[in-house]
Structures are given as C-alpha cells and as structure tokens.
Scaffold this motif. Sequence first.
Motif, PDB file in Angstrom:
ATOM      1  N   MET A   1      -0.709 -15.821   2.957  1.00  0.00           N
ATOM      2  CA  MET A   1       0.681 -16.247   3.139  1.00  0.00           C
ATOM      3  C   MET A   1       1.597 -15.026   3.220  1.00  0.00           C
ATOM      4  SD  MET A   1       3.016 -18.646   0.668  1.00  0.00           S
ATOM      5  CE  MET A   1       4.733 -18.954   1.055  1.00  0.00           C
ATOM      6  N   ILE A   2       2.502 -15.015   4.180  1.00  0.00           N
ATOM      7  CA  ILE A   2       3.432 -13.906   4.337  1.00  0.00           C
ATOM      8  C   ILE A   2       4.621 -14.096   3.388  1.00  0.00           C
ATOM      9  CG2 ILE A   2       5.001 -12.699   5.897  1.00  0.00           C
ATOM     10  CD1 ILE A   2       2.064 -12.188   6.477  1.00  0.00           C
ATOM     11  N   LYS A   3       4.804 -13.127   2.515  1.00  0.00           N
ATOM     12  CA  LYS A   3       5.927 -13.163   1.571  1.00  0.00           C
ATOM     13  C   LYS A   3       6.996 -12.123   1.913  1.00  0.00           C
ATOM     14  CE  LYS A   3       3.081 -14.694  -2.339  1.00  0.00           C
ATOM     15  NZ  LYS A   3       2.625 -14.364  -3.724  1.00  0.00           N
ATOM     16  N   ASN A   4       6.581 -11.055   2.596  1.00  0.00           N
ATOM     17  CA  ASN A   4       7.488  -9.929   2.857  1.00  0.00           C
ATOM     18  C   ASN A   4       7.583  -9.661   4.363  1.00  0.00           C
ATOM     19  OD1 ASN A   4       7.252  -9.418  -0.087  1.00  0.00           O
ATOM     20  ND2 ASN A   4       5.218  -8.692   0.497  1.00  0.00           N
ATOM     21  N   ILE A   5       8.794  -9.470   4.850  1.00  0.00           N
ATOM     22  CA  ILE A   5       9.007  -9.198   6.266  1.00  0.00           C
ATOM     23  C   ILE A   5       9.824  -7.919   6.409  1.00  0.00           C
ATOM     24  CG2 ILE A   5       9.784 -10.108   8.471  1.00  0.00           C
ATOM     25  CD1 ILE A   5       9.866 -12.892   7.165  1.00  0.00           C
ATOM     26  N   ILE A   6       9.262  -6.970   7.149  1.00  0.00           N
ATOM     27  CA  ILE A   6       9.958  -5.711   7.441  1.00  0.00           C
ATOM     28  C   ILE A   6      10.478  -5.775   8.871  1.00  0.00           C
ATOM     29  CG2 ILE A   6       9.751  -3.208   7.634  1.00  0.00           C
ATOM     30  CD1 ILE A   6       7.325  -3.417   5.714  1.00  0.00           C
ATOM     31  N   PHE A   7      11.764  -5.558   9.044  1.00  0.00           N
ATOM     32  CA  PHE A   7      12.366  -5.592  10.365  1.00  0.00           C
ATOM     33  C   PHE A   7      12.805  -4.205  10.806  1.00  0.00           C
ATOM     34  CE2 PHE A   7      13.227  -9.858   8.685  1.00  0.00           C
ATOM     35  CZ  PHE A   7      12.820 -10.657   9.739  1.00  0.00           C
ATOM     36  N   ASN A 147       3.532   6.764   5.185  1.00  0.00           N
ATOM     37  CA  ASN A 147       4.058   7.116   3.861  1.00  0.00           C
ATOM     38  C   ASN A 147       5.304   6.298   3.516  1.00  0.00           C
ATOM     39  OD1 ASN A 147       2.406   9.275   2.591  1.00  0.00           O
ATOM     40  ND2 ASN A 147       2.851  10.344   4.502  1.00  0.00           N
ATOM     41  N   ILE A 148       6.019   5.829   4.538  1.00  0.00           N
ATOM     42  CA  ILE A 148       7.141   4.922   4.266  1.00  0.00           C
ATOM     43  C   ILE A 148       6.618   3.648   3.622  1.00  0.00           C
ATOM     44  CG2 ILE A 148       9.035   3.589   5.270  1.00  0.00           C
ATOM     45  CD1 ILE A 148       9.074   5.520   7.588  1.00  0.00           C
ATOM     46  N   TRP A 149       5.528   3.119   4.159  1.00  0.00           N
ATOM     47  CA  TRP A 149       4.926   1.906   3.598  1.00  0.00           C
ATOM     48  C   TRP A 149       4.444   2.148   2.170  1.00  0.00           C
ATOM     49  CZ3 TRP A 149       4.451  -2.957   2.938  1.00  0.00           C
ATOM     50  CH2 TRP A 149       3.327  -3.491   2.297  1.00  0.00           C
ATOM     51  N   TYR A 150       3.785   3.273   1.940  1.00  0.00           N
ATOM     52  CA  TYR A 150       3.278   3.546   0.598  1.00  0.00           C
ATOM     53  C   TYR A 150       4.418   3.634  -0.411  1.00  0.00           C
ATOM     54  CZ  TYR A 150      -0.871   4.781   3.307  1.00  0.00           C
ATOM     55  OH  TYR A 150      -1.932   4.755   4.178  1.00  0.00           O
ATOM     56  N   SER A 151       5.527   4.237  -0.008  1.00  0.00           N
ATOM     57  CA  SER A 151       6.694   4.316  -0.887  1.00  0.00           C
ATOM     58  C   SER A 151       7.297   2.941  -1.121  1.00  0.00           C
ATOM     59  CB  SER A 151       7.750   5.249  -0.290  1.00  0.00           C
ATOM     60  OG  SER A 151       7.265   6.570  -0.184  1.00  0.00           O
ATOM     61  N   LEU A 152       7.428   2.175  -0.045  1.00  0.00           N
ATOM     62  CA  LEU A 152       7.980   0.818  -0.149  1.00  0.00           C
ATOM     63  C   LEU A 152       7.081  -0.067  -0.999  1.00  0.00           C
ATOM     64  CD1 LEU A 152      10.439  -0.709   1.225  1.00  0.00           C
ATOM     65  CD2 LEU A 152       8.723  -1.697   2.747  1.00  0.00           C
ATOM     66  N   LYS A 153       5.803   0.039  -0.765  1.00  0.00           N
ATOM     67  CA  LYS A 153       4.824  -0.743  -1.522  1.00  0.00           C
ATOM     68  C   LYS A 153       4.917  -0.457  -3.014  1.00  0.00           C
ATOM     69  CE  LYS A 153      -0.207  -1.306  -1.865  1.00  0.00           C
ATOM     70  NZ  LYS A 153      -1.522  -0.893  -1.308  1.00  0.00           N
ATOM     71  N   LYS A 154       5.046   0.809  -3.344  1.00  0.00           N
ATOM     72  CA  LYS A 154       5.153   1.205  -4.745  1.00  0.00           C
ATOM     73  C   LYS A 154       6.474   0.754  -5.356  1.00  0.00           C
ATOM     74  CE  LYS A 154       5.248   5.315  -7.714  1.00  0.00           C
ATOM     75  NZ  LYS A 154       5.177   6.802  -7.737  1.00  0.00           N
ATOM     76  N   PHE A 175       3.422   2.140  13.196  1.00  0.00           N
ATOM     77  CA  PHE A 175       3.680   2.070  11.761  1.00  0.00           C
ATOM     78  C   PHE A 175       2.879   0.941  11.134  1.00  0.00           C
ATOM     79  CE2 PHE A 175       6.163  -0.051   8.381  1.00  0.00           C
ATOM     80  CZ  PHE A 175       6.124   0.948   7.414  1.00  0.00           C
ATOM     81  N   ALA A 176       2.859  -0.218  11.763  1.00  0.00           N
ATOM     82  CA  ALA A 176       2.104  -1.360  11.239  1.00  0.00           C
ATOM     83  C   ALA A 176       0.609  -1.067  11.226  1.00  0.00           C
ATOM     84  CB  ALA A 176       2.404  -2.599  12.076  1.00  0.00           C
ATOM     85  N   ILE A 177       0.111  -0.487  12.305  1.00  0.00           N
ATOM     86  CA  ILE A 177      -1.306  -0.146  12.378  1.00  0.00           C
ATOM     87  C   ILE A 177      -1.663   0.862  11.285  1.00  0.00           C
ATOM     88  CG2 ILE A 177      -3.087   0.991  13.763  1.00  0.00           C
ATOM     89  CD1 ILE A 177      -2.363  -1.824  14.720  1.00  0.00           C
ATOM     90  N   ASN A 178      -0.845   1.906  11.152  1.00  0.00           N
ATOM     91  CA  ASN A 178      -1.103   2.940  10.142  1.00  0.00           C
ATOM     92  C   ASN A 178      -1.034   2.376   8.721  1.00  0.00           C
ATOM     93  OD1 ASN A 178      -1.312   4.786  12.210  1.00  0.00           O
ATOM     94  ND2 ASN A 178       0.784   5.552  11.991  1.00  0.00           N
ATOM     95  N   SER A 179      -0.194   1.356   8.540  1.00  0.00           N
ATOM     96  CA  SER A 179       0.010   0.775   7.213  1.00  0.00           C
ATOM     97  C   SER A 179      -0.915  -0.403   6.945  1.00  0.00           C
ATOM     98  CB  SER A 179       1.468   0.320   7.067  1.00  0.00           C
ATOM     99  OG  SER A 179       2.358   1.379   7.323  1.00  0.00           O
ATOM    100  N   LYS A 180      -1.676  -0.793   7.969  1.00  0.00           N
ATOM    101  CA  LYS A 180      -2.618  -1.914   7.854  1.00  0.00           C
ATOM    102  C   LYS A 180      -1.916  -3.233   7.523  1.00  0.00           C
ATOM    103  CE  LYS A 180      -6.642   0.926   6.684  1.00  0.00           C
ATOM    104  NZ  LYS A 180      -6.001   2.202   7.041  1.00  0.00           N
ATOM    105  N   ILE A 181      -0.803  -3.459   8.203  1.00  0.00           N
ATOM    106  CA  ILE A 181      -0.097  -4.723   8.048  1.00  0.00           C
ATOM    107  C   ILE A 181       0.036  -5.392   9.416  1.00  0.00           C
ATOM    108  CG2 ILE A 181       1.164  -4.019   5.979  1.00  0.00           C
ATOM    109  CD1 ILE A 181       3.606  -3.481   7.696  1.00  0.00           C
TER     110      ILE A 181
END
Length: 216
Positions: A1-7, A147-154, A175-181
């Motif tokens: 289930m998708i809970k988070n959306i990055i625009f 690294n933006i995703w890793y920071s956001l994730k944390k 960015f999505a591919i690199n972040s695996k989302i």
Amino acid sequence: MIKNIIFDLDGTLVDSIYDIHNCVNTTLKHFSLETITMEDAHKFVGNGARLLIKRAVNKYSNNENIEEEAYNFYMKCYEEHCVDNTKLYDGVYDTLESLYKQDKTMFIISNKPNKMVKKTADKLNILKYFKAVIGDGVYPYRKPDANIWYSLKKDYNLIEDETVMVGDGVPDYEFAINSKIKCLIVLYGITDKNILLNLKNNYYLNSFKEISEHVQ
C-alpha cells in the motif's frame, strides 16, 4: 500500500515554464546575449538553476566568464517573478485535497532553490498539503542523487515499498530508480513526451488526477 507520495514541482504540480523562460531571457538581455526560445527552455530545465543558466548563456557562444554573475542576476529576477504566470495543472488542487483526506503523507522534492519552491507552493495555496518541501539547498544533494531519499527516509521514517515518486523529468525517473521506489511519470509537463516514453517506465500518466488510481 502506498502511504507516501513524493512530487516534483515544475512540470508536475505547476506549469512554470513561462516565468522561467521570461527570467532567463531577461538575464540574457541584461548581458547583451541572444535570447533562447521556449523550446530551449523546455530542454534546459530540470537539473537546477545553475545548469539552466550555464546552458542558456553558452548556447550561442562561450560565456563561461559571466556564468556566476548571470546566475545571481537570474536568481534575483526569478525570486521576484516566479509566480507571475505560474499556475497549477488541471486537477492538482482537488487531487491533493483528496489524497490529503486519505492520510497520504506528501512531499515536494525539487531542484529549484528551496525558497522559491516554498513561495510557489504557498502562493498557489498547496503548501498546506505537504509534510515537507525540499528544494535545492535543504540537503547537499539534488535529484537524481539517492542521498536525498536516504535523508528523507531517515528524517520521516519512510519505507521504499510504501513510497512513490511522481515527476515529469528524467531526473525524477533516475531518482526513483536510484532510490528503489515506484515512479509515476506524467506526460503533460515540461519534458518532451518522447524522451519520457523512451525511458520505458512502468507507469505513465496523462493527467494529474490519474495518480489516485496508483496509490491505493
């Protein structure tokens, strides 16, 4: 289930190309350089203001010596005029309202300078929907750097399988591919549709409201 959306912002939530194009050409005229076309503007955006100006001032001749000065001039111009003609794409406001009521946690990640991202979102009355707005300068990285995703994730305790990226550009896709989302690419934005289709992404949207079908 998708809970988070990055625009993404430009070309995804807002049609900002006219203000960008106008300020780039105001900058070029100030330095007595030949102006760029709207087609050029579409090609040059997506990787931040510095690269935009670098591409614009050097389109017809080598002007590396004025890049920094031109960048500073552009930034001042764009800060004052970033929402003169900029508007939400069709369906954005109502869709964000619906997603917000569904308790989706939403973010903006843009390569535009953070101050202008917030100003744009605020002026267009959508800032209230986002948990965080992350423009250039918040983290020491820009898309497509994971690294933006890793920071956001944390910072917000996010999980890859519960998150989707929505954007109109190659940096958003990478960015999505690199972040695996998961990535939803919109085809109505600034980037040429054929460039986006050549990416062979799994999900393409022709309108913003189609997002709702992919985040259940």
